[in-house]
Design an enzyme around this catalytic site. Structure first.
Site, PDB file in Angstrom:
ATOM      1  N   ASP A  68     -11.956 -27.200  40.254  1.00 46.54           N
ATOM      2  CA  ASP A  68     -11.091 -26.260  40.958  1.00 46.54           C
ATOM      3  C   ASP A  68     -10.317 -26.954  42.069  1.00 46.54           C
ATOM      4  O   ASP A  68     -10.598 -28.106  42.396  1.00 46.54           O
ATOM      5  CB  ASP A  68     -11.916 -25.080  41.506  1.00 46.54           C
ATOM      6  CG  ASP A  68     -13.250 -25.495  42.111  1.00 46.54           C
ATOM      7  OD1 ASP A  68     -13.415 -26.683  42.439  1.00 46.54           O
ATOM      8  OD2 ASP A  68     -14.126 -24.640  42.258  1.00 46.54           O
ATOM      9  N   ASN A 136     -23.213 -15.950  46.053  1.00 53.22           N
ATOM     10  CA  ASN A 136     -22.955 -14.721  45.281  1.00 53.22           C
ATOM     11  C   ASN A 136     -22.977 -14.991  43.775  1.00 53.22           C
ATOM     12  O   ASN A 136     -22.548 -14.166  42.986  1.00 53.22           O
ATOM     13  CB  ASN A 136     -21.627 -14.067  45.698  1.00 53.22           C
ATOM     14  CG  ASN A 136     -20.424 -14.958  45.404  1.00 53.22           C
ATOM     15  OD1 ASN A 136     -20.565 -16.046  44.853  1.00 53.22           O
ATOM     16  ND2 ASN A 136     -19.245 -14.493  45.774  1.00 53.22           N
ATOM     17  N   HIS A 138     -21.311 -17.425  42.218  1.00 42.10           N
ATOM     18  CA  HIS A 138     -20.094 -17.975  41.611  1.00 42.10           C
ATOM     19  C   HIS A 138     -20.306 -19.402  41.111  1.00 42.10           C
ATOM     20  O   HIS A 138     -21.152 -20.132  41.617  1.00 42.10           O
ATOM     21  CB  HIS A 138     -18.881 -17.865  42.560  1.00 42.10           C
ATOM     22  CG  HIS A 138     -18.889 -18.762  43.748  1.00 42.10           C
ATOM     23  ND1 HIS A 138     -18.722 -18.302  45.033  1.00 42.10           N
ATOM     24  CD2 HIS A 138     -19.003 -20.102  43.864  1.00 42.10           C
ATOM     25  CE1 HIS A 138     -18.737 -19.316  45.870  1.00 42.10           C
ATOM     26  NE2 HIS A 138     -18.913 -20.426  45.196  1.00 42.10           N
ATOM     27  N   GLU A 143     -15.474 -15.686  40.939  1.00 46.58           N
ATOM     28  CA  GLU A 143     -16.210 -14.738  41.765  1.00 46.58           C
ATOM     29  C   GLU A 143     -16.807 -13.637  40.888  1.00 46.58           C
ATOM     30  O   GLU A 143     -16.370 -13.458  39.742  1.00 46.58           O
ATOM     31  CB  GLU A 143     -15.261 -14.126  42.802  1.00 46.58           C
ATOM     32  CG  GLU A 143     -14.587 -15.144  43.711  1.00 46.58           C
ATOM     33  CD  GLU A 143     -15.508 -15.714  44.790  1.00 46.58           C
ATOM     34  OE1 GLU A 143     -16.745 -15.526  44.697  1.00 46.58           O
ATOM     35  OE2 GLU A 143     -14.997 -16.344  45.719  1.00 46.58           O
TER      36      GLU A 143
HETATM   37  C1  F6R Z   1     -16.810 -26.361  44.159  1.00 50.26           C
HETATM   38  C2  F6R Z   1     -17.216 -25.176  43.428  1.00 50.26           C
HETATM   39  C3  F6R Z   1     -18.097 -24.132  44.008  1.00 50.26           C
HETATM   40  C4  F6R Z   1     -19.321 -24.711  44.707  1.00 50.26           C
HETATM   41  C5  F6R Z   1     -20.159 -23.589  45.321  1.00 50.26           C
HETATM   42  C6  F6R Z   1     -21.343 -24.143  46.090  1.00 50.26           C
HETATM   43  O1  F6R Z   1     -15.992 -27.181  43.329  1.00 50.26           O
HETATM   44  O2  F6R Z   1     -16.803 -25.041  42.338  1.00 50.26           O
HETATM   45  O3  F6R Z   1     -18.516 -23.260  42.997  1.00 50.26           O
HETATM   46  O4  F6R Z   1     -20.085 -25.440  43.797  1.00 50.26           O
HETATM   47  O5  F6R Z   1     -19.365 -22.843  46.201  1.00 50.26           O
HETATM   48  O6  F6R Z   1     -20.851 -24.846  47.203  1.00 50.26           O
HETATM   49  P1  F6R Z   1     -21.806 -25.805  48.037  1.00 50.26           P
HETATM   50  O7  F6R Z   1     -22.294 -26.851  47.114  1.00 50.26           O
HETATM   51  O8  F6R Z   1     -20.911 -26.375  49.113  1.00 50.26           O
HETATM   52  O9  F6R Z   1     -22.891 -24.943  48.572  1.00 50.26           O
END
Ligand code: F6R
Length: 244
Positions: A68, A136, A138, A143
């Protein structure tokens, strides 16, 4: 298929375990395609991979695809995911930046950029996809409520995700409101998935993803349908699996 769930003492040990499997993949296939996440969770994986490259692993033939990217940050912005992956993965491994593909978050037409990224990915089967998980549930920036059939698309971030990511920016209002992300259907095409999570604050999301119903309300729950899912957790992130 039942996922493999592996619990390690701490984040460094999680990183080592996942990096060992990615290194073995690269040793067996010098032109492997690896999908990469950003944020805190994959950091120890990339650190351990860099150590393996320093010890002689040749990753120069690998292609890396980001999950992303924020929309609206100019190219080279320090908080863009492209910059993050260059700083934490590509440069430490001594690789050519051209080996890294990231959705074009600075594109004049983001919807077209999403379609372009999806068609590039469709032509290059991802051998292993590294994923983190949001509180959440994701994955990528998908989301709750994102259709499982979505491919790479434009997303408006929830306020909870913007708040969670504010720690990477100098002020919370600087967190972009939109991004481009691979969709659940894109992610599911990867041959193997490596999900990593650390800390008690991820325990509920991990338990919902792995033990809860497969539902678009928990995007990561789709991973239960993947035929080759390996989940590597520290004890905190595994806490609700042990008791549940
Ligand atoms: C980042 C991504 C997100 C993260 C998720 C967890 O490329 O795709 O889905 O993996 O928000 O973030 P962290 O690892 O910072 O807790």
């Amino acid at each position: 298929m039942t996922p493999v769930v592996e619990v390690r003492a701490d984040s460094a040990a999680v990183g080592e375990a996942v990096a060992a499997r990615i290194a073995a993949l690269i040793q067996g296939n010098a032109s492997a395609v690896v999908g990469v996440a950003t944020g805190s969770s994959p950091g120890p994986v990339y650190t351990a991979l860099a150590r393996r490259v320093a010890d002689g692993l040749d990753a120069t033939g690998v292609t890396w695809f980001a999950l992303d990217e924020y929309l609206g940050l100019p190219l080279g912005h320090p908080r863009s995911y492209r910059t993050e992956l260059l700083d934490n993965l590509i440069h430490p491994l001594g690789l050519d930046p051209d080996a890294l593909w990231v959705p074009d978050g600075a594109a004049a037409d983001p919807d077209e950029a999403a379609r372009d990224y999806e068609s590039t990915l469709a032509g290059r089967r991802v051998d292993v996809q590294v994923l983190g998980i949001g509180r959440n549930g994701h994955i990528g920036f998908n989301e709750p409520g994102t259709p499982f059939t979505s491919t790479t698309h434009r997303v408006r971030l929830t306020e909870s995700t913007r708040a969670a990511n504010a720690r990477f920016f100098t002020a919370p209002q600087e967190v972009p409101h939109e991004c481009l992300t691979q969709g659940p259907a894109t992610i599911m095409r990867a041959r193997r998935i490596e999900l990593v999570a650390f800390g008690k604050h991820k325990a509920a999301a991990v338990a919902r993803a792995l033990r809860g119903p497969v539902s678009e309300e928990c995007p990561a729950s789709i991973l239960q349908r993947h035929r080759a899912l390996h989940v590597t957790l520290d004890r905190g992130a595994a806490a609700d699996l042990a008791t549940g």
